[in-house]
Design a protein around this motif. Structure first.
Motif, PDB file in Angstrom:
ATOM      1  N   ARG A 226       2.611  51.064  16.533  1.00 17.00           N
ATOM      2  CA  ARG A 226       2.593  49.804  17.289  1.00 17.00           C
ATOM      3  C   ARG A 226       3.118  48.654  16.458  1.00 17.00           C
ATOM      4  NH1 ARG A 226       2.114  52.446  21.684  1.00 17.00           N
ATOM      5  NH2 ARG A 226       0.066  53.319  22.160  1.00 17.00           N
ATOM      6  N   LYS A 227       3.629  48.950  15.301  1.00 15.49           N
ATOM      7  CA  LYS A 227       4.069  47.851  14.434  1.00 15.49           C
ATOM      8  C   LYS A 227       5.502  47.459  14.753  1.00 15.49           C
ATOM      9  CE  LYS A 227       0.939  48.154  10.569  1.00 15.49           C
ATOM     10  NZ  LYS A 227       0.724  48.419   9.171  1.00 15.49           N
TER      11      LYS A 227
ATOM     12  N   PHE B 107       3.080  56.680  18.562  1.00 16.46           N
ATOM     13  CA  PHE B 107       1.816  55.980  18.322  1.00 16.46           C
ATOM     14  C   PHE B 107       1.953  54.752  17.415  1.00 16.46           C
ATOM     15  CE2 PHE B 107       0.072  60.076  19.733  1.00 16.46           C
ATOM     16  CZ  PHE B 107      -0.824  59.613  20.666  1.00 16.46           C
TER      17      PHE B 107
ATOM     18  N   VAL C 178      -8.024  43.759   7.937  1.00 13.02           N
ATOM     19  CA  VAL C 178      -8.444  44.186   9.269  1.00 13.02           C
ATOM     20  C   VAL C 178      -9.884  44.719   9.209  1.00 13.02           C
ATOM     21  CG1 VAL C 178      -8.026  45.887  11.073  1.00 13.02           C
ATOM     22  CG2 VAL C 178      -6.106  44.671  10.046  1.00 13.02           C
TER      23      VAL C 178
ATOM     24  N   TYR D 192       1.012  44.233  22.458  1.00 11.29           N
ATOM     25  CA  TYR D 192       0.466  44.572  21.148  1.00 11.29           C
ATOM     26  C   TYR D 192       0.754  43.425  20.178  1.00 11.29           C
ATOM     27  CZ  TYR D 192      -0.567  49.241  22.726  1.00 11.29           C
ATOM     28  OH  TYR D 192      -1.121  50.293  23.394  1.00 11.29           O
TER      29      TYR D 192
ATOM     30  N   PRO E  92      -8.075  54.691  14.333  1.00 10.43           N
ATOM     31  CA  PRO E  92      -6.991  54.341  15.254  1.00 10.43           C
ATOM     32  C   PRO E  92      -5.848  53.590  14.561  1.00 10.43           C
ATOM     33  CG  PRO E  92      -9.104  53.829  16.254  1.00 10.43           C
ATOM     34  CD  PRO E  92      -9.380  54.223  14.838  1.00 10.43           C
ATOM     35  N   GLU E  93      -6.188  52.701  13.622  1.00 19.11           N
ATOM     36  CA  GLU E  93      -5.128  51.968  12.915  1.00 19.11           C
ATOM     37  C   GLU E  93      -4.278  52.923  12.079  1.00 19.11           C
ATOM     38  OE1 GLU E  93      -4.349  48.353  12.727  1.00 19.11           O
ATOM     39  OE2 GLU E  93      -5.293  48.780  14.636  1.00 19.11           O
TER      40      GLU E  93
ATOM     41  N   ALA F  93       2.138  43.184  17.423  1.00 16.88           N
ATOM     42  CA  ALA F  93       3.479  43.150  16.837  1.00 16.88           C
ATOM     43  C   ALA F  93       4.495  42.448  17.741  1.00 16.88           C
ATOM     44  CB  ALA F  93       3.948  44.573  16.533  1.00 16.88           C
TER      45      ALA F  93
ATOM     46  N   ASN G 276      -3.629  46.436  14.934  1.00 20.03           N
ATOM     47  CA  ASN G 276      -2.280  46.685  15.450  1.00 20.03           C
ATOM     48  C   ASN G 276      -2.248  47.742  16.536  1.00 20.03           C
ATOM     49  OD1 ASN G 276      -0.724  44.902  13.781  1.00 20.03           O
ATOM     50  ND2 ASN G 276      -1.334  46.215  12.079  1.00 20.03           N
ATOM     51  N   ALA G 277      -3.220  48.664  16.492  1.00 19.73           N
ATOM     52  CA  ALA G 277      -3.212  49.778  17.436  1.00 19.73           C
ATOM     53  C   ALA G 277      -3.834  49.387  18.776  1.00 19.73           C
ATOM     54  CB  ALA G 277      -3.937  50.979  16.841  1.00 19.73           C
TER      55      ALA G 277
END
Lengths: 219, 342
Positions: A218-219, A216, A121, B139, A142-143, B141, B96-97
């Motif tokens: 998002r995965k 928080f 990333v 998102y 953020p990630e 995912a 991802n965020a």
């Protein structure tokens, strides 16, 4: 166990002090530890701003501070604390050693969390021609946010137990109460209540932290 | 558009040994073409494509893009260069965020490209282009692999690059999704006139969209040329084995003795290869009608390379030497390549 001997106003006062000590030290720990952790991460080998010498020095300082037992640090820090804020006693007096004791710990946690961010990333961001500082604040942090919140949670709990320990040098809060009444005056009831309160507080912090992490993620 | 001259790359491995990743690479890629680099894993293809935007710095040699040696650029110029080059990845490398729309917006926003309104319009346009208009708020995912790669493509195109680098862009996708992504890349190549450089280990990818191909092995380019030439007449052993993996015919014809038990063959084993319009004409039938030769089709494939139809047949010809020679002459006249295998 006779709960009538307990002075509840003392207990609530001490609980409040513990919360203040933990909260204020947490704030300063994050303010110092987060940049330090980011610096550790980006200057490490094969990272965004590789700086071998700087990394080695920072890493060494962090290790030294982390290897001093907290109880020793509390005592060693007394003169420094006096210079910084005029006293080494009470709630204020406990905060400098708490921050110095946990900031390096938190910095290492931050470094580890950032290492977990997918290299690909970051590389994709580099391939887009984005400046390194922008990558750090706009993509990397953020990630890593859920991991950082988890690190703050662990640190808050560590701080709370350290704050209780600072009662040994007259630091105020639940630990101070437990030592003065529970230990030195043999009031077992006070000891039990303070421990129960600490357990409740720790559970609450962990629960709140977990919820935030989930929110928080998002995965 | 791109010229690589005498490129070398050596690494220092963990144990201190020097490892040569790339050696003597010379390559020229024209504007608007789809250029493929194929090789096994560890052949150096990934290192090679990453020298084109200096994610990997060559140890020596030059990389010229539009005549400019990019290895000499200072930091600011390198940022500017990278903004003109899009890149997509095997594992998509999305943030991802961030939502799909934010991912596509990110290179624009982070490079100070336009105001919020202009950027939103550009993002909508790109979502439309890659067929994800309804997915902007999701998102990564929540997306399938193919959809993630479409986001990757949209993001790579955000800054309107003239060059797109694809680092094993379809290797993590199933065959059907691979085809749809390749079609999208080809559309983009044609609509926007974008030059595409891709690396892959799959001959099928090369065959579907590339104009030219280079085969890399052990850090060196062992063969390169038009896809049809390299695919139909592979010269180097590595190329042959790679062609063989994608194609049963080639696999069998590599070693006819092994595949057909040579003692059962009575006649001459011949491989015919032809390209273009001739594929759809009844030439073989015409030639054979007048010849005193018995023909058996042992194996064959008629398909296309990118848009060019081709055929490749393995035949056994039985007849007099004279008659067979006459057949070969006819084949030559129609520009059908023939090769006697046995």
């Amino acid at each position: 166990m006779d709960l009538s001997v307990i002075d509840w106003s003392d207990i609530w006062q001490a609980t409040w002090e513990t919360l203040v000590m933990t909260g204020v030290s947490l704030l300063f720990t994050v303010l110092l530890g987060l940049p330090l952790g980011i610096l550790l991460f980006v200057t490490a080998r094969r990272q965004l701003l590789e700086q071998r010498a700087l990394y080695v020095v920072l890493s060494f300082v962090v290790n030294v501070l982390r290897s001093v037992p907290f109880l020793i640090l509390l005592i060693v820090m007394i003169p420094v604390t006096v210079i910084l804020i005029g006293t080494s006693l009470g709630v204020e007096g406990a905060i400098p050693p708490l921050v110095v004791g946990t900031a390096p710990f938190f910095a290492r946690l931050v470094e580890n969390v950032l290492r977990e961010v997918d290299r690909g990333v970051i590389e994709a961001c580099q391939a887009m021609g984005i400046r390194t500082s922008r990558i750090i604040f706009g993509a990397l942090l953020p990630e890593a946010l859920p991991g950082l919140i988890a690190a703050v949670t662990v640190t808050a709990i560590t701080l709370m137990s350290y704050a209780a320990m600072s009662g040994v040098i007259g630091g105020g809060g639940l630990g101070d109460l437990a030592i003065r009444f529970g230990y030195q005056r043999f009031q077992t009831e006070v000891m039990v209540i303070t421990v129960v309160l600490l357990v409740v507080l720790v559970q609450f912090i962990q629960y709140a932290g977990d919820r935030l992490v989930l929110y928080f993620t998002r995965k | 558009m791109i010229r690589i001259e005498n490129l070398h790359k050596t690494y220092r491995a963990a144990d201190g040994r020097e490892v040569q990743a790339l050696a003597d690479i010379d390559l020229e890629i024209a504007g608007g073409e789809v250029f493929g680099i194929i090789g096994r894993s560890g052949a150096g293809k990934s290192t090679l494509i990453r020298t084109l935007n200096l994610l990997e710095r060559p140890s020596s040699g030059r990389v010229l893009i539009d005549g400019e040696d990019i290895t000499r650029l200072d930091r600011e110029a390198l940022y500017a260069l990278r903004r003109r080059i899009g890149m997509i990845f095997q594992h998509f490398n999305l943030l991802n965020a961030k939502t799909v729309a934010q991912n596509i917006d990110w290179p624009l926003k982070a490079t100070g490209h336009g105001n919020a309104v202009e950027r939103a319009a550009r993002v909508a346009e790109l979502l439309e282009l890659v067929g994800l208009a309804e997915h902007g708020h999701k998102y990564p995912a929540q997306l399938s692999g193919g959809q993630k790669q479409r986001v990757g493509i949209a993001r790579a195109l955000a800054n309107r690059p003239r060059l797109l680098l694809c680092d094993e862009a379809t290797s993590a996708l199933d065959p059907e999704t691979t085809q749809s992504i390749l079609r999208l890349l080809l559309d983009i190549n044609r609509q926007l006139g974008l030059t595409i450089v891709l690396i892959t280990h799959e001959m099928q990818v090369i065959r579907t969209i590339c104009d030219r191909v280079a085969v890399i092995d052990g850090g060196r380019i062992v063969e390169s040329g038009k896809v049809a030439d390299v695919f139909l007449h592979p010269q180097h052993a590595v190329t042959r084995s790679m062609v063989a993996q994608s194609d049963a015919l080639a696999a069998a014809s590599l070693d006819p003795a092994h595949a057909y038990m040579s003692d059962k063959l009575r006649g001459t084993l011949v491989r015919l290869t032809y390209l273009g319009d001739v594929t759809y004409q009844p030439i073989l039938s015409r030639i054979m009608a007048g010849a005193r030769v018995q023909v058996t089709i042992l194996q064959g494939e008629v398909s296309s390379i990118k848009d060019v139809p081709f055929g490749q047949l393995l035949l056994e010809l039985e007849g007099g030497e004279e008659a067979i020679r006459a057949v070969f002459a006819e084949l030559d006249r129609h520009r059908i390549h023939h090769e006697v295998l046995q």
